[in-house]
Scaffold this motif. Structure first.
Motif, PDB file in Angstrom:
ATOM      1  N   LEU A 143       0.832  -1.202   0.000  1.00 46.59           N
ATOM      2  CA  LEU A 143       0.000   0.000   0.000  1.00 46.59           C
ATOM      3  C   LEU A 143       0.866   1.252   0.000  1.00 46.59           C
ATOM      4  CD1 LEU A 143      -2.652  -0.930   2.728  1.00 46.59           C
ATOM      5  CD2 LEU A 143      -2.892  -1.147   0.253  1.00 46.59           C
ATOM      6  N   ASP A 144       0.304   2.327  -0.509  1.00 43.78           N
ATOM      7  CA  ASP A 144       0.938   3.632  -0.395  1.00 43.78           C
ATOM      8  C   ASP A 144       1.146   3.906   1.102  1.00 43.78           C
ATOM      9  OD1 ASP A 144       1.530   6.442  -1.452  1.00 43.78           O
ATOM     10  OD2 ASP A 144      -0.084   6.817   0.000  1.00 43.78           O
ATOM     11  N   PRO A 145       2.326   4.433   1.500  1.00 44.12           N
ATOM     12  CA  PRO A 145       2.598   4.615   2.942  1.00 44.12           C
ATOM     13  C   PRO A 145       1.520   5.394   3.700  1.00 44.12           C
ATOM     14  CG  PRO A 145       4.599   4.967   1.687  1.00 44.12           C
ATOM     15  CD  PRO A 145       3.484   4.804   0.686  1.00 44.12           C
TER      16      PRO A 145
ATOM     17  N   ALA B 232      -3.185   5.147   7.341  1.00 38.95           N
ATOM     18  CA  ALA B 232      -4.603   5.443   7.570  1.00 38.95           C
ATOM     19  C   ALA B 232      -5.345   4.167   7.944  1.00 38.95           C
ATOM     20  CB  ALA B 232      -5.223   6.093   6.333  1.00 38.95           C
ATOM     21  N   VAL B 233      -5.070   3.075   7.235  1.00 34.23           N
ATOM     22  CA  VAL B 233      -5.721   1.797   7.554  1.00 34.23           C
ATOM     23  C   VAL B 233      -5.335   1.362   8.968  1.00 34.23           C
ATOM     24  CG1 VAL B 233      -5.805  -0.659   6.965  1.00 34.23           C
ATOM     25  CG2 VAL B 233      -5.970   1.050   5.159  1.00 34.23           C
ATOM     26  N   ARG B 234      -4.057   1.476   9.306  1.00 38.14           N
ATOM     27  CA  ARG B 234      -3.617   1.125  10.671  1.00 38.14           C
ATOM     28  C   ARG B 234      -4.327   2.008  11.701  1.00 38.14           C
ATOM     29  NH1 ARG B 234       1.635   0.831   8.192  1.00 38.14           N
ATOM     30  NH2 ARG B 234       2.315  -1.335   8.112  1.00 38.14           N
ATOM     31  N   GLY B 235      -4.407   3.305  11.394  1.00 37.83           N
ATOM     32  CA  GLY B 235      -5.059   4.229  12.321  1.00 37.83           C
ATOM     33  C   GLY B 235      -6.515   3.877  12.556  1.00 37.83           C
ATOM     34  N   ALA B 236      -7.221   3.540  11.470  1.00 39.24           N
ATOM     35  CA  ALA B 236      -8.654   3.252  11.588  1.00 39.24           C
ATOM     36  C   ALA B 236      -8.916   1.913  12.249  1.00 39.24           C
ATOM     37  CB  ALA B 236      -9.315   3.292  10.210  1.00 39.24           C
ATOM     38  N   TYR B 237      -8.195   0.877  11.829  1.00 41.26           N
ATOM     39  CA  TYR B 237      -8.569  -0.472  12.242  1.00 41.26           C
ATOM     40  C   TYR B 237      -7.697  -1.065  13.339  1.00 41.26           C
ATOM     41  CZ  TYR B 237     -11.487   0.073   8.209  1.00 41.26           C
ATOM     42  OH  TYR B 237     -12.417   0.566   7.324  1.00 41.26           O
ATOM     43  N   LEU B 238      -6.544  -0.486  13.592  1.00 40.93           N
ATOM     44  CA  LEU B 238      -5.703  -0.988  14.675  1.00 40.93           C
ATOM     45  C   LEU B 238      -5.651  -0.023  15.850  1.00 40.93           C
ATOM     46  CD1 LEU B 238      -2.742  -2.471  12.596  1.00 40.93           C
ATOM     47  CD2 LEU B 238      -4.766  -3.647  13.488  1.00 40.93           C
TER      48      LEU B 238
ATOM     49  N   ASP C   2     -13.225  10.669  10.515  1.00 47.72           N
ATOM     50  CA  ASP C   2     -13.121  12.126  10.534  1.00 47.72           C
ATOM     51  C   ASP C   2     -11.740  12.574  11.012  1.00 47.72           C
ATOM     52  OD1 ASP C   2     -14.385  14.680  10.121  1.00 47.72           O
ATOM     53  OD2 ASP C   2     -14.445  14.896  12.309  1.00 47.72           O
ATOM     54  N   ALA C   3     -11.246  11.953  12.070  1.00 47.23           N
ATOM     55  CA  ALA C   3      -9.919  12.306  12.587  1.00 47.23           C
ATOM     56  C   ALA C   3      -8.832  11.995  11.562  1.00 47.23           C
ATOM     57  CB  ALA C   3      -9.644  11.554  13.884  1.00 47.23           C
ATOM     58  N   LEU C   4      -8.974  10.884  10.858  1.00 48.18           N
ATOM     59  CA  LEU C   4      -7.996  10.544   9.827  1.00 48.18           C
ATOM     60  C   LEU C   4      -8.062  11.522   8.663  1.00 48.18           C
ATOM     61  CD1 LEU C   4      -8.418   6.684   9.892  1.00 48.18           C
ATOM     62  CD2 LEU C   4      -6.333   7.940  10.444  1.00 48.18           C
ATOM     63  N   ALA C   5      -9.282  11.923   8.286  1.00 48.66           N
ATOM     64  CA  ALA C   5      -9.434  12.890   7.188  1.00 48.66           C
ATOM     65  C   ALA C   5      -8.745  14.201   7.542  1.00 48.66           C
ATOM     66  CB  ALA C   5     -10.915  13.108   6.889  1.00 48.66           C
ATOM     67  N   HIS C   6      -8.883  14.634   8.797  1.00 50.49           N
ATOM     68  CA  HIS C   6      -8.218  15.863   9.232  1.00 50.49           C
ATOM     69  C   HIS C   6      -6.711  15.675   9.253  1.00 50.49           C
ATOM     70  CE1 HIS C   6     -11.697  18.263  10.035  1.00 50.49           C
ATOM     71  NE2 HIS C   6     -12.219  17.356  10.854  1.00 50.49           N
TER      72      HIS C   6
ATOM     73  N   SER D 232     -12.838   6.186   0.927  1.00 50.41           N
ATOM     74  CA  SER D 232     -12.380   5.462  -0.267  1.00 50.41           C
ATOM     75  C   SER D 232     -10.994   4.872  -0.043  1.00 50.41           C
ATOM     76  CB  SER D 232     -12.353   6.398  -1.484  1.00 50.41           C
ATOM     77  OG  SER D 232     -13.655   6.813  -1.807  1.00 50.41           O
ATOM     78  N   TRP D 233     -10.102   5.636   0.566  1.00 45.20           N
ATOM     79  CA  TRP D 233      -8.753   5.127   0.868  1.00 45.20           C
ATOM     80  C   TRP D 233      -8.847   3.854   1.697  1.00 45.20           C
ATOM     81  CZ3 TRP D 233      -4.711   9.213   2.815  1.00 45.20           C
ATOM     82  CH2 TRP D 233      -4.451  10.144   1.801  1.00 45.20           C
ATOM     83  N   LEU D 234      -9.663   3.921   2.731  1.00 44.33           N
ATOM     84  CA  LEU D 234      -9.758   2.779   3.643  1.00 44.33           C
ATOM     85  C   LEU D 234     -10.398   1.578   2.962  1.00 44.33           C
ATOM     86  CD1 LEU D 234     -10.795   4.706   6.871  1.00 44.33           C
ATOM     87  CD2 LEU D 234      -8.539   3.778   6.316  1.00 44.33           C
ATOM     88  N   ARG D 235     -11.470   1.813   2.210  1.00 43.60           N
ATOM     89  CA  ARG D 235     -12.118   0.699   1.514  1.00 43.60           C
ATOM     90  C   ARG D 235     -11.171   0.053   0.519  1.00 43.60           C
ATOM     91  NH1 ARG D 235     -15.573   3.214  -1.210  1.00 43.60           N
ATOM     92  NH2 ARG D 235     -14.775   2.811  -3.261  1.00 43.60           N
ATOM     93  N   ARG D 236     -10.485   0.864  -0.284  1.00 45.65           N
ATOM     94  CA  ARG D 236      -9.552   0.325  -1.278  1.00 45.65           C
ATOM     95  C   ARG D 236      -8.348  -0.335  -0.602  1.00 45.65           C
ATOM     96  NH1 ARG D 236     -10.158   5.647  -4.687  1.00 45.65           N
ATOM     97  NH2 ARG D 236     -12.064   5.140  -5.817  1.00 45.65           N
ATOM     98  N   GLY D 237      -7.894   0.247   0.489  1.00 48.26           N
ATOM     99  CA  GLY D 237      -6.775  -0.356   1.224  1.00 48.26           C
ATOM    100  C   GLY D 237      -7.134  -1.728   1.756  1.00 48.26           C
ATOM    101  N   LEU D 238      -8.327  -1.851   2.316  1.00 49.90           N
ATOM    102  CA  LEU D 238      -8.775  -3.155   2.814  1.00 49.90           C
ATOM    103  C   LEU D 238      -8.937  -4.155   1.672  1.00 49.90           C
ATOM    104  CD1 LEU D 238     -11.387  -2.217   5.562  1.00 49.90           C
ATOM    105  CD2 LEU D 238      -9.080  -3.112   5.870  1.00 49.90           C
TER     106      LEU D 238
END
Length: 141
Positions: free
Chosen positions: A92-94, A99-105, A111-115, A126-132
């Protein structure tokens, strides 16, 4: 965990008291409210189980209980899976991997990740869905 409704109700009351007394330690920015509460409840239940006295003559029964820790084979499999997951994250792009680690781990909100990454909320979704999706494809390969 306690297998006794009365003891469980008492434990819940004690956990609520602990939460109330330690509420100042809660950090809403980390987005781990439920995790924090569950950890307190679980640890308290474990403490209560450990505090129970072992009745006389039950030493053999206690010694016969299976060890709940994973065995060597399970540890080896888990280590291999962890290595595979880490390799898939490298695809994945770094920024998206973080972002995926931040959301799911780490339990961060979208919202916090978007900021944090200065992108619109729907872009973060979209980033998170595609990353997963990429992680899933990598792990299935």
């Amino acid at each position: 965990m306690l297998k006794d409704r009365g003891e469980a109700e008492e434990a819940v009351q004690e956990v609520f008291t602990r939460v109330w007394l330690n509420a100042r330690r809660y950090d809403a920015a980390k987005g781990r409210g439920m995790t924090w509460l569950i950890a307190i409840a679980r640890n308290h239940a474990i403490d209560r189980l450990r505090a129970r006295a072992v009745p006389e003559g039950d030493e053999e029964a206690v010694a016969a209980l299976p060890d709940p820790a994973p065995g060597p084979e399970a540890r080896s499999v888990a280590k291999g899976e962890a290595r595979r997951i880490a390799e898939c994250f490298e695809l994945l792009d770094p920024a998206r991997a973080e972002a995926v680690r931040g959301a799911y781990l780490d339990g961060m909100s979208y919202d916090a990740l978007a900021h944090r990454y200065e992108v619109p909320l729907n872009t973060m979704r979209s980033w998170l869905r595609r990353g997963l999706q990429k992680l899933k494809e990598c792990l299935e390969a």
